[in-house]
Write an enzyme that holds these catalytic residues in place. Sequence first.
Site, PDB file in Angstrom:
ATOM      1  N   ARG B  79       0.819  -1.216   0.000  1.00  0.00           N
ATOM      2  CA  ARG B  79       0.000   0.000   0.000  1.00  0.00           C
ATOM      3  C   ARG B  79       0.856   1.271   0.000  1.00  0.00           C
ATOM      4  NH1 ARG B  79      -5.349   1.925   1.703  1.00  0.00           N
ATOM      5  NH2 ARG B  79      -5.143   3.726   3.047  1.00  0.00           N
ATOM      6  N   ILE B 105      -7.145   7.846  -1.182  1.00  0.00           N
ATOM      7  CA  ILE B 105      -7.028   6.382  -1.200  1.00  0.00           C
ATOM      8  C   ILE B 105      -7.820   5.923   0.023  1.00  0.00           C
ATOM      9  CG2 ILE B 105      -4.743   6.561  -0.070  1.00  0.00           C
ATOM     10  CD1 ILE B 105      -4.003   3.888  -1.267  1.00  0.00           C
ATOM     11  N   SER B 106      -8.749   4.986  -0.190  1.00  0.00           N
ATOM     12  CA  SER B 106      -9.670   4.602   0.895  1.00  0.00           C
ATOM     13  C   SER B 106      -8.935   3.958   2.059  1.00  0.00           C
ATOM     14  CB  SER B 106     -10.716   3.631   0.375  1.00  0.00           C
ATOM     15  OG  SER B 106     -11.495   4.246  -0.601  1.00  0.00           O
ATOM     16  N   GLN B 107      -9.604   4.007   3.189  1.00  0.00           N
ATOM     17  CA  GLN B 107      -9.140   3.323   4.400  1.00  0.00           C
ATOM     18  C   GLN B 107      -8.964   1.830   4.068  1.00  0.00           C
ATOM     19  OE1 GLN B 107     -12.295   3.827   7.156  1.00  0.00           O
ATOM     20  NE2 GLN B 107     -11.240   2.908   8.886  1.00  0.00           N
ATOM     21  N   PRO B 108      -7.907   1.163   4.561  1.00  0.00           N
ATOM     22  CA  PRO B 108      -7.676  -0.253   4.200  1.00  0.00           C
ATOM     23  C   PRO B 108      -8.907  -1.135   4.412  1.00  0.00           C
ATOM     24  CG  PRO B 108      -5.826   0.592   5.475  1.00  0.00           C
ATOM     25  CD  PRO B 108      -6.841   1.678   5.441  1.00  0.00           C
TER      26      PRO B 108
END
Lengths: 808, 255
Positions: B79, B105-108
Amino acid sequence: MNTLFPFLALLFISSSSLAYELILMRLFSIVQWYHFAYMVISIALLGFAASGTLLALIQSRGKRPLTEGHFAFLLSLFSFLLFILIVASFYLAQMIPFSPFQLVWQKMQYLYLAGYYVLFFIPFFLAGCFIGLNFMCYKDKIARVYFYNLLGSGAGVLIAFLSFYLIPPTLLLIVSSFLAFLGFLFSSYKRIRTRAYLVLNIAGVAFLFMCLIKGGVPLQISAYKGISKSLHLPGAKLEYEAHSPLGLLQVVDAPSLRYAPGLSLKYGQEPPSQKEIFLDGNSYGAVTNFEGKRDKLEYLDYSTFALAYHLMAPEQVLVLNPGGGTQALAALYHSPAHIQVVESHADIANLLRGPLRSFSQSIYDCYPPIEVDIASPREFVVRDLGTYDLIQLGLIGSWGGVGGGIYATGENYMYTIEALGEYFEHLNPQGILSASTWLSSPPRTFLKLLALAVETLEKKYEGDISRSIVGIRSWATGTVLIRRGEFSAAEAQKIKDFCKERAFDLVYYPGIDRQEVNQYSVLEKPVYYESICSLLHADRRDQFYEDYIFNIKPPTDDRPYFFHFFRLSAVVYLLKTLGKEWIPFLEWGYVTLWGTLVQALVFAPLFMFLPLILIKGDQGRSPLRKGKILLYFSLRGLAFMFIEMGYIQKFILLLTHPIYALALVLFTLLFFSGIGSLLSSRIGERCTWIPFIGIVFFSCIYGIFLDALLKIFLPYPLLLRCILVVFLLAPLAFFMGMPFPIGLQLVSDKQSSYIPWVWGVNGVASVIAPVLGSLLSVCLGFHVLMLLSLVLYGLAGWIIRLIARSCD
Amino acid sequence: MLNLRYLALPLIRAAYKPLLVFSLLCVPYLYLCQMSYCSSLKGDSEHYKHLRYKMVEEQIAARGIDDENVLQAMRDVPRHLFVPKRKRGSAYGDFPLPIGYGQTISQPYIVALMTKLLDPERDDFALEVGTGSGYQAAVLSQIVRKVYTVEIIPPLGKAAEKRLKEVAYENITVKVGDGYYGWEEYAPFDCIIVTAASDHIPPPLIRQLKKGGKMAIPVGGPFQVQNLMLIEKSEEGEIQMKNILPVRFVPLRRK
């Protein structure tokens, strides 16, 4: 010492600082979001409070009292620095990569936020020092100093308001800076011919000139605002830009922009060409080019708000706030005989009548059967004598905005029980009122709309309300219909067919079966259906409101906050059950209010008590008790601001827009308070209670008659309404201007070294009061706020009598 | 004559101590910031691997995602290579990160949840609308046969394409264009992810979804995912949607 020029300097600095505050609020609303602007500026205003500390320090450090020369030097210094920093601080602040949404995740953002605070704190601090120093310098003319201070502040409001019309946002700060420069010129009039001052004057003129040539301060709009995102799209161009006190209006044209709120998944075509409208960088809606062909508008028939047209063939349609014309076009698709559009935003109407006239096919300008009236919906329905088969309310909120809770503390008189009641009275027999909103998750927006519809029906309709209401939802929007009459079984079938063809979910219709709900856009539980069932039973309703995790009680004119859902009592529950994961459900508008209050309360004691530590002198022998003085000025400060905020909120309904109400109420209060202050010197120490009686008297009168008066005057022209506001507020403001100079003169006469401290206390109160006032208004309502202000004034009146007696 | 010393000295005397204390506090703070920044630039793969495993354990598996394919994909995709260099130190944090142009970028966890919701299989063809950094496409590519991804903002799309090539994700094809129209050439798709939600779901995407296929759409403002919408197309071509809350927000009533 000739006092006219120094007082003129005070007038200009006061007007500069108030204009600066309003301009900052405007600019922040454009580049960031209003509620963060509110937080930053509220904290920055602590600069006023902190100025008391510096003044106490200056006063205490000298072995001899300050001379006229010292005062003149300091006043020139503060005003010149203010003049430069008004522009410079904003310029520097824009270099800070502050992103409010990342505060939760990124610790560094707190440092950036602190940078914002410091940069905006300094100009207010300098202005506070300048004004406070005037009180110290002219300690025997307190009433006159306060008069010029208030008069200047009032003028600042007017200047800022006019500037919003006349000057582009990038140049606004120069207006405030120029006022500060005038303040500098008048404060240094005696040394105007000395070399140093000559250099400063030339430098000042050059600075202003350079700012003008450079086009002012360029605005770095947040990358996360709709306008910034749209302009990144390929082929996007900013096609139109206009400014007014109502906001910065921008139109973006990009091939990939499409607006079709909550379009059915069963609609297979692309919407026609559109241009998106942005207000202060946030999406306001879209203008559609349907090329004059009705079939191009078919996509609007695949939205939940089209339901009413499938139950009747309305001849007379009233569309309230159609958001760029979308709802008007939806009506046009069904060809009624007459469509009355009411647009409250004059700039939008002018846009569609001017630059976008041909693109929009002149729908706001000679496009039968559409007729457009520029007025607030409330104002229109009070003066309009017509009745309608269908009244369609524009989609409430905006895509993404509802969930973010950015409107949580914004007053909205269009969606209150009283408002819907007034619309309902304009329905023909069997007429339908249709209202729609974006859905939010977990459910709350549409639930509040359903509750609003149910309670309106209960107040206005005498029949069985459960047979006069219908609700449906798509994956993104919900629509509720209420009728002056009952929905028939045949219509129930039409509702089912409409929903089936579009894959919309039934929420409620008379005779609905539980099995029919939650079919297409499936929720874990049929929350909407269950909720409306509870709402329709009057005996279960209050318990339902009480138990629900969000505040979904319908708004009233006393608490017109449709988007306020957050319940303080739910915080503990949310924290316990969700830990950090509840953050997406935060209502930022509401949370920042609390955040601001907490920050203000942390800093306030510092600026309240630091000057006291610094003050030296014969305090032991003083007849004045510090506790009483502290209490008096705190109570007066809070009460003044509560009344100010209460009337701003109250007059939004009459003056149609918050900014009009803010400008007029603020100007009237400050101007007439100034006159009151000037005449306060004629009130003897034994008659200090007079202004308090005046305030309580007028407040009580307005408390009883104001609502009725507003209703009577709402249909009259705006100018007449403005005159009414001035006429109503003038006597109240006149008395409100007296308590501060009366108190300060008493302090000045008996213990002049307390002046910086009192000035600091006044600053602290003026920071805490607006935030506290907003919270009280949101949580408890306008009437509670006004009542509280009366109690505070009453207490202040009692305390000043005690102080005056102790001075005898 | 004005005595400047009389005024200036008390001011300086009063101000120098707080300024000194402030400066002394600032120095270690800035040093720590610098250290953290420098360490984030190092291509310390073991270090990042450890962070990645920890992320999967603490943020994803702990929240109930047990699909081993998804968990393994999240463990495998670096990531930190998909976030701006200066933010690498925070790449494995439990939050979204900005990637420029107003995008994030979205939260994992959201990435994992969306991938799981799609129920992807080895032979699937997936479409992603809104490539962003390319991270979601990379995760998906670990599970499916081929990922087609469309990004409307040219600089983002080109950067993602370059990045994906560098990291050698060969089963991903990036196109810069308007995702509204999907990617007709390779349609239909077994699963579609729309990471750039708008006020309506583009009809072409519904058409390009294979019968029995799934589409996931996150909804919310910047840095906030408030709910996920899962669209399923039945074998008969009927559409059904499910609203999925990314957090355990089931009880709406208080006791």
